[in-house]
Every structure is written in C-alpha cells, then in structure tokens.
Design an enzyme around this catalytic site. Structure first.
Site, short mmCIF file in Angstrom:
data_model
loop_
_atom_site.label_atom_id
_atom_site.label_comp_id
_atom_site.label_asym_id
_atom_site.label_seq_id
_atom_site.Cartn_x
_atom_site.Cartn_y
_atom_site.Cartn_z
N GLY A 19 0.82 -1.21 0.00
CA GLY A 19 0.00 0.00 0.00
C GLY A 19 0.85 1.26 0.00
CB ALA A 20 1.96 3.42 -2.52
N GLY A 21 -0.51 4.48 0.04
CA GLY A 21 -1.27 5.65 0.45
C GLY A 21 -0.46 6.43 1.50
N GLY A 24 1.20 4.03 4.22
CA GLY A 24 2.30 3.21 3.71
C GLY A 24 3.51 4.06 3.40
CG PHE A 124 -13.10 19.18 9.93
CD1 PHE A 124 -12.63 20.04 8.96
CD2 PHE A 124 -13.50 17.90 9.53
CE1 PHE A 124 -12.54 19.65 7.63
CE2 PHE A 124 -13.41 17.50 8.21
CZ PHE A 124 -12.93 18.37 7.25
CG ASP A 226 -7.14 -5.90 -2.14
OD1 ASP A 226 -8.40 -5.92 -2.15
OD2 ASP A 226 -6.46 -5.72 -3.16
CD GLN A 245 -16.94 9.07 9.58
OE1 GLN A 245 -15.94 9.33 8.93
NE2 GLN A 245 -17.08 9.42 10.84
CG HIS A 247 -18.65 12.62 4.65
ND1 HIS A 247 -19.38 13.77 4.45
CD2 HIS A 247 -17.40 13.02 4.98
CE1 HIS A 247 -18.59 14.82 4.66
NE2 HIS A 247 -17.38 14.39 4.99
CG LEU A 257 -16.41 13.82 0.74
CD1 LEU A 257 -17.36 13.17 1.71
CD2 LEU A 257 -15.00 13.77 1.27
CB THR A 259 -14.39 18.44 2.29
OG1 THR A 259 -13.85 18.54 3.61
CG2 THR A 259 -14.42 19.83 1.70
CD GLU A 260 -17.04 16.92 9.37
OE1 GLU A 260 -17.74 15.90 9.31
OE2 GLU A 260 -16.14 17.09 10.20
NE ARG A 291 -16.76 13.45 8.69
CZ ARG A 291 -15.61 13.28 8.07
NH1 ARG A 291 -15.14 12.06 7.86
NH2 ARG A 291 -14.92 14.32 7.66
CG HIS A 358 -16.22 9.18 4.25
ND1 HIS A 358 -15.77 9.63 3.03
CD2 HIS A 358 -15.48 9.83 5.18
CE1 HIS A 358 -14.79 10.51 3.22
NE2 HIS A 358 -14.59 10.64 4.52
NE ARG A 403 -12.24 8.89 9.54
CZ ARG A 403 -12.08 9.94 8.72
NH1 ARG A 403 -11.26 10.92 9.01
NH2 ARG A 403 -12.77 10.01 7.60
CB SER A 408 -8.59 9.26 8.57
OG SER A 408 -7.89 8.33 7.77
CG LEU A 409 -5.87 13.05 5.82
CD1 LEU A 409 -5.81 14.43 5.16
CD2 LEU A 409 -5.40 11.99 4.84
C1 LIG Z 1 -13.15 11.29 -0.59
C2 LIG Z 1 -12.46 11.17 0.73
C3 LIG Z 1 -12.09 12.30 1.45
C4 LIG Z 1 -11.44 12.18 2.69
N1 LIG Z 1 -11.07 13.31 3.37
C5 LIG Z 1 -10.40 13.19 4.54
C6 LIG Z 1 -9.92 14.34 5.23
O1 LIG Z 1 -10.07 15.47 4.78
N2 LIG Z 1 -9.27 14.17 6.41
C7 LIG Z 1 -9.06 12.93 6.93
O2 LIG Z 1 -8.45 12.83 7.99
N3 LIG Z 1 -9.48 11.82 6.29
C8 LIG Z 1 -10.14 11.92 5.10
N4 LIG Z 1 -10.56 10.79 4.46
C9 LIG Z 1 -10.15 9.47 4.96
C10 LIG Z 1 -8.69 9.23 4.59
O3 LIG Z 1 -8.38 9.90 3.41
C11 LIG Z 1 -8.40 7.75 4.39
O4 LIG Z 1 -8.82 7.02 5.51
C12 LIG Z 1 -6.90 7.54 4.23
O5 LIG Z 1 -6.40 8.36 3.20
C13 LIG Z 1 -6.53 6.10 3.94
O6 LIG Z 1 -5.13 6.05 3.77
P1 LIG Z 1 -4.36 4.68 3.74
O7 LIG Z 1 -2.92 4.99 3.69
O8 LIG Z 1 -4.83 3.82 4.83
O9 LIG Z 1 -4.84 3.98 2.39
P2 LIG Z 1 -5.08 4.51 0.90
O10 LIG Z 1 -4.69 5.92 0.69
O11 LIG Z 1 -6.47 4.11 0.55
O12 LIG Z 1 -4.06 3.64 0.08
C14 LIG Z 1 -4.16 2.24 -0.02
C15 LIG Z 1 -3.00 1.73 -0.82
O13 LIG Z 1 -3.01 0.32 -0.79
C16 LIG Z 1 -2.79 -0.18 -2.09
N5 LIG Z 1 -3.35 -1.52 -2.13
C17 LIG Z 1 -4.57 -1.94 -1.73
N6 LIG Z 1 -4.69 -3.25 -1.90
C18 LIG Z 1 -3.52 -3.69 -2.41
C19 LIG Z 1 -3.01 -4.95 -2.81
N7 LIG Z 1 -3.74 -6.06 -2.73
N8 LIG Z 1 -1.75 -5.01 -3.31
C20 LIG Z 1 -0.99 -3.90 -3.43
N9 LIG Z 1 -1.42 -2.69 -3.06
C21 LIG Z 1 -2.67 -2.59 -2.55
C22 LIG Z 1 -3.45 0.82 -2.99
O14 LIG Z 1 -2.95 0.71 -4.29
C23 LIG Z 1 -3.02 2.11 -2.29
O15 LIG Z 1 -1.73 2.46 -2.68
C24 LIG Z 1 -11.19 10.90 3.21
C25 LIG Z 1 -11.55 9.76 2.49
C26 LIG Z 1 -12.20 9.89 1.28
C27 LIG Z 1 -12.61 8.63 0.57
#
Ligand SMILES: Cc1cc2nc3c(=O)[nH]c(=O)nc-3n(C[C@H](O)[C@H](O)[C@H](O)COP(=O)(O)OP(=O)(O)OC[C@H]3O[C@@H](n4cnc5c(N)ncnc54)[C@H](O)[C@@H]3O)c2cc1C
Length: 602
Positions: A19-21, A24, A124, A226, A245, A247, A257, A259-260, A291, A358, A403, A408-409
């Site tokens: 995961g590269a969010g 990660g 918020f 996953d 949750q 939203h 979405l 945003t809030e 929320r 959400h 939440r 979350s960020l």
């Molecule tokens: C529209 C929206 C707006 C939001 N706004 C806010 C906000 O303003 N403030 C806040 O705090 N939170 C917000 N949230 C929540 C927050 O953004 C998320 O909870 C958070 O970004 C998730 O980050 P993460 O690193 O866990 O995963 P993600 O950013 O979802 O990344 C997941 C990663 O895992 C990889 N992956 C998944 N499965 C596999 C696999 N099997 N093999 C290889 N790679 C895989 C994907 O490719 C991706 O790189 C928002 C969410 C949404 C949907």
C-alpha cells in the site's frame, strides 16, 4: 493449470509494505531514511491511492487561529468514538499530532497560510475548545486538496530516500511459517500476470479501507479491503467491523464527497422547509456535530417527509452565503464537483446531498507501534511476529465507533511514523531473514488455479454488485435487528457464490478480470465481518444505530440506547469459524485522567 511453482520468482527485502497511500508512504519514508531495503507495492501509481482524494484537513492542536491544546483534542476524540476508542492510543495520537504536521511542513507540504505565516486551520465536526464548549479551528488544510498535497509530498520524499516502488503489483496472501510468524507475501504483477514471492523480515499492511463493499460510496474503486482479506485468510481476526461511517455530504446520486470543510467554512444543511434543522438536534455544535450524529439527523428528516426534491429523498447543502471569493479560495474542488457531478453552481444555489459510506472504523487489530495483535486463549493483544498494519485497514483503535473528520490523515502520519520507527529498531536487531516455508505459495497457487480452471463460473462483478447492494440494504445509517439478521443469511449465500467465480478469459497479460475476481475474495471477508459483527451487537454506539432501541429516558435528543455495562468492548470476527470473540476497551490513558463515559449530546 496456468500457474505453477516453477514459474515463481522470489525477491528479498528487509521490509515489504503493501500500500502506497499516506500511511504506507509515511512508514516507508521512515524505513528508507534509516537505510533499510524497503519495497512498497501498490495496485495503482502511488499518488493515485485514495489518500489523494482527502479534502478537508489534518487534525492537530496547533492553536494557530483559536486557543487549543491536545487535551481538548483527546477529549473530543474519546467522546467522538462513543467510548469505544482505546484511550492510550488516542492520547498518543493527539500528543504526537503537532509534531507530525510540522514534520510534513518541513518536507515541503504546501499548506494554506495565515497572514502571519502560520498554517491555516478550519473548524471541523466534533472538534471543540474547552471540552465541548464551542467549535475550534484545528483542521490543517491545503485548500480542499489536503490529501493530494500530502500524498505528493510523501511520494517526493520517498523518491529522494530511494524507496523501491512496485507499481501495479497486487499482493494476494500473507506467508506465515510454522511458528505463525509472517515472512513475506505473494503478489501478482498485473502487467504480466506473473506470480512472485516477496520474502521479508517484516511485512506492513497499509491497504486502506474496504468502502467498496457498499453500493453508494465516496471511496475509490480500488478500496476493496485487500489487507483485511489477506489477514482474515491468514487466521487473523478483524476488529470492530460493524462500525462504518456515513459521511453526511455525498453528492446525491453520484456518491462523490463534498468535504466537511464546507460546513467548517460555514455551509449549512437545510430541509424542504428551508429550516436549518441541525439546530434542533445539536444546539451547540449544530452542523458541525460529529458525522454519525449529522447523518442520522438527515436520515430522520428524510424519513419524516422533510427531504428535498421531487422524491423528498435528499437534503440541501447551502454555501452561496460564503461568497464566491471564499469558495474559490478555500473550496475550489468542491466548486468543480458541484458543476461536474450535480450541474450546480454552489456560489449561487444549494447542492443536493445524502449520507454516503465513507470510512471503516474497524480493521486489523494493532498496538500503538503498529504491530498486529491477536487473541490467544485468554491472552489478548499477543503480537504476530513480522506483521504490522497502519492506516484505514488497521484498528488501533483511535476512532472507536465513530471517527472525527481529519483524524484519519492524522492517524496515517502518527502510526505510519511510529510503525516505521519500531521496525527500524526491530530490523537492526534481527540480522537475517527467517526461511520461507516449502509451501509458501501453495495457497495462492490453489486460488489462482481454481479461478483459471473455473471457466463456467459466475462473473466476478455480478457477485461484487450483489455484495454491495446487500450491504447497502442491511447495514445502512439506521439498522434493525431483523434486517441485519437477514443480511447475515444473504452474505453467507454470497460467500458460496464468491467461491464459484470463474474467468471467461484466463490470458495472463493485464487481465483485469482476474484482478477483479481476486478482489471479490477480499470484499466478501470485509462484508461478512461487518454483517456478522453488526447483527451480534445488541445496542447502539457511534455509527452502529439500531432502530429497535429507545432514546435514554432523560435525553430525548441523544442517540438511541448505548449499553456500557454489556457492550463497551471490541468485537473480533474470525473468518475460519465465522464466529466472534470480544476484548475490553482500554479506558486508561498513560499521562492524563480517563474521560468517563457519558451521554453524547452536542
Ligand atoms: C473522498 C475522501 C475524502 C477524505 N477526506 C479526509 C480528510 O479530509 N481528512 C481525513 O483525515 N481523512 C479523510 N478521508 C479518509 C482518509 O483519506 C483515508 O482514511 C486515508 O487516506 C486512507 O489512507 P491509507 O494509507 O490507509 O490507504 P489509501 O490511501 O487508501 O491507500 C491504499 C493503498 O493500498 C494499495 N493496495 C490496496 N490493496 C492492495 C493490494 N492487494 N496489493 C498492493 N497494493 C494494494 C493501494 O494501491 C493504495 O496504494 C477521506 C476519504 C475519502 C474517501
């Protein structure tokens, strides 16, 4: 058979991150900077992970624009969680928050600025000053593109630190050895269709949420849970999955979405009488109540016939009074979403919104170092060697039953960093890799070959769509016991159908049908965990609201009945037996007094 052992290549890393969010990449940065050999896998290019879509902000008590401190943030988060959050973890997160935000600032994150040069912060939902007295400005924001700015900042820093990215690689299963330690993952290279083993001293799951188990969702299509599926199949329980949750402000009909941060900047919700109804439900925080509270109030208005539009099935979000200048400066993406997804110019007219799925509060249980923990007989929180989880796929638990926006960020940064630090310490002590078991890839091979040989099987998307509509119908904003019980039966049937999914075309090169079919195996784990955990919880708490219960007698506007005596505990769902166990909530922070449970009014 198209897949065999002889076709598998094996590569070795100190750490493999799936995961590269935001979570990660925050962890990988810590590791790469410490000189570890780290591989990050992602189904999509890193900066396309769902974190990029985060709009509103990151919570941290910097106090740049109104008086604030981490004790207020701690109190709000405990209350927001409806007393299901672990108070030691919440304490750690709120204490660390300013540090991780300043870290990000120093990496070059383009935050909005105040005239004095400090980071801009907006109000918020659920974030208050002086223990609930009034809204506070705590959300650190880069316009309404905070996640975008954050993800790009982290990606650039990782490139600089020489993290290895495996883009369009899908991890399939965890590899555990005879002692139960995690020693690597199997992964599919999407372009070639080849299977690989990635052998590691440590594996970290950062796969994000499973928001795509619902039909109407603000989540990216890749959010198929996953990491949850991988954990569940490897015998690791999923925690608190009944808490999802909604939203309040997804664009009606589109799910996208808003945003809030809109309400943070002063937008308000209106019913068909033009009434700002949140004043009735939450006299102090109004539209900025948490929320779960706002979503339920909107649903109630719609149920009682005060929804808007020809079918009286949505609520209006009014922003025009903020003025076009503020909207274009602070909410430029919201303006574009209005035009593109609702054909509405928000500087002139209100926009139709409905509560939309959400965020998952539950996930893979971890401690505050990000180490995955399991129950072993009467012993809780036993560490699984070699396995970590951070971000939305994990459950620390800082969000409990609900939440707060911006947390979350924050959670990604705090626990991504903490896990990174902990792994550095562990990896420097552990010199060599544990050997791979002889059958390391057998389970994955059997999954792939079953699919390839089931030519007449059902189409994956039909099963996925039925999972989504079942979850939407049986695990919504308001649930009933009868409907949840029906949902449990339907999801069990869908699990059987998921086993019989087949591929019409089993060619290997960039076969997206195979990927979607493999994702169904993950969707069904997340969906069944949710449905079974929800049906078993006989109370209302946070986002889990069951219509069968009464309001507390002395608080007619408070949420329906919470039962602390019997249900202030975390749910653990075990895939193998489709059964549940429970573990206590940690009500003891380390340096401050516990926030005692009370009725949640705002
Ligand atoms: C529209 C929206 C707006 C939001 N706004 C806010 C906000 O303003 N403030 C806040 O705090 N939170 C917000 N949230 C929540 C927050 O953004 C998320 O909870 C958070 O970004 C998730 O980050 P993460 O690193 O866990 O995963 P993600 O950013 O979802 O990344 C997941 C990663 O895992 C990889 N992956 C998944 N499965 C596999 C696999 N099997 N093999 C290889 N790679 C895989 C994907 O490719 C991706 O790189 C928002 C969410 C949404 C949907």
């Amino acid at each position: 058979m198209t897949y065999s052992k002889s076709g598998i290549t094996t590569r070795k890393f100190d750490v493999v991150i799936v995961g590269a969010g935001g979570s990660g990449m925050r962890a990988s940065l810590q590791l790469a900077r410490a000189g570890l050999n780290v591989a990050v896998l992602s189904k999509v290019f890193p900066t396309r992970s769902h974190t990029v879509a985060a709009q509103g902000g990151i919570g941290a008590s910097l106090g740049n624009m109104s008086e604030d401190n981490w004790h207020y943030h701690f109190y709000d988060t405990v209350k927001g969680s409806d007393w299901l959050g672990d108070q030691d973890a919440i304490e750690f997160m709120c204490q660390e928050a300013p540090k991780v935000v300043y870290d990000l600032e120093h990496m070059g994150m383009p935050f909005d600025r105040n005239p004095d040069g400090t980071i801009y912060q907006r109000p918020f939902g659920g974030h208050t000053a002086n223990y609930g007295e009034k809204p506070v400005q705590r959300a650190c924001a880069a316009a309404d593109r905070t996640g975008h700015a954050m993800l790009h900042t982290l990606y650039q820093q990782n490139v600089k630190a020489k993290t290895s990215f495996f883009v369009e690689w899908m991890a399939l299963d965890l590899i555990r050895d005879a002692e139960g330690d995690v020693v690597g993952v199997t992964a599919l290279e999407m372009e070639t269709g080849d299977l690989h083993i990635l052998h590691a001293k440590t594996v970290l799951l950062a796969t994000g949420g499973a928001g795509r188990i619902f039909a109407a969702s603000t989540n990216a299509f890749i959010n198929t849970g996953d990491g949850l599926g991988m954990a569940a199949r490897a015998g690791i329980a999923l925690q608190d999955m009944e808490f999802w949750q909604f939203h309040p402000t997804g664009v009606a009909g589109a799910g996208v979405l808003l945003t809030e941060g809109c309400r943070g900047e002063g937008a308000i919700l209106l019913n068909s009488n033009g009434e700002r109804f949140m004043e009735r439900y939450a006299p102090t925080l109004k539209d900025l109540a948490p929320r779960d509270f706002v979503s339920r109030s909107m649903d109630q208005e719609i149920k009682e016939g005060r929804g808007c539009g020809p079918n009286k099935d949505y609520i209006l979000l009014k922003l025009d009074h903020l003025g076009a200048d503020t909207i274009h400066k602070r909410l430029p993406s919201v303006y574009e979403i209005g035009v593109n997804f609702a054909n509405v110019d928000i500087t002139r007219e209100p926009i139709p919104v409905v509560p939309t799925i959400h965020y998952q509060m539950g996930g893979i249980s971890t401690n505050i170092n990000g180490q995955v923990v399991v129950q072993n007989g009467d012993v809780h929180n036993q560490v699984v060697n070699g396995l970590y989880a951070v971000g939305e796929c994990s459950c620390v638990s800082v969000h409990g039953a609900n939440r707060l926006g911006t947390n979350s960020l924050l959670d990604l940064l705090v626990f991504g960093r903490a896990a990174g630090n902990h792994i550095v310490e562990f990896a420097s002590k552990t010199k060599s890799h544990k050997p791979l078991p002889a059958d390391a890839a057998d389970f994955t091979l059997s999954r792939l070959n079953r699919l390839d040989n089931a030519k007449g099987g059902e189409y994956a998307q039909n099963v996925a769509n039925d999972i989504r509509s079942t979850m939407q119908q049986h695990a919504g904003v308001f649930r009933t016991q009868a409907s949840m019980d029906q949902g449990v039966v339907k999801i069990a049937e869908l699990r059987e159908r998921a086993k019989a999914v087949g591929l019409a075309d089993n060619s290997k090169v960039f076969n997206t049908a195979r990927i979607e079919a493999l994702e169904v195996d993950n969707l069904i784990e997340a969906a069944q965990a949710t449905m079974v955990s929800a049906a078993a919880r006989r109370e209302c708490r946070g986002a889990h609201t069951v219509d069968d219960y009464e309001h507390p007698a002395d608080h007619p506007t408070a949420p329906l009945g919470r039962d602390d005596a019997n249900w202030m505990k975390h749910t653990l769902w075990h895939s193998a037996g489709n059964n549940l166990t429970y573990k206590p909530v940690n009500l003891k922070p380390r340096s401050v007094e516990s926030v005692p449970p009370k009725v949640r009014t705002f």
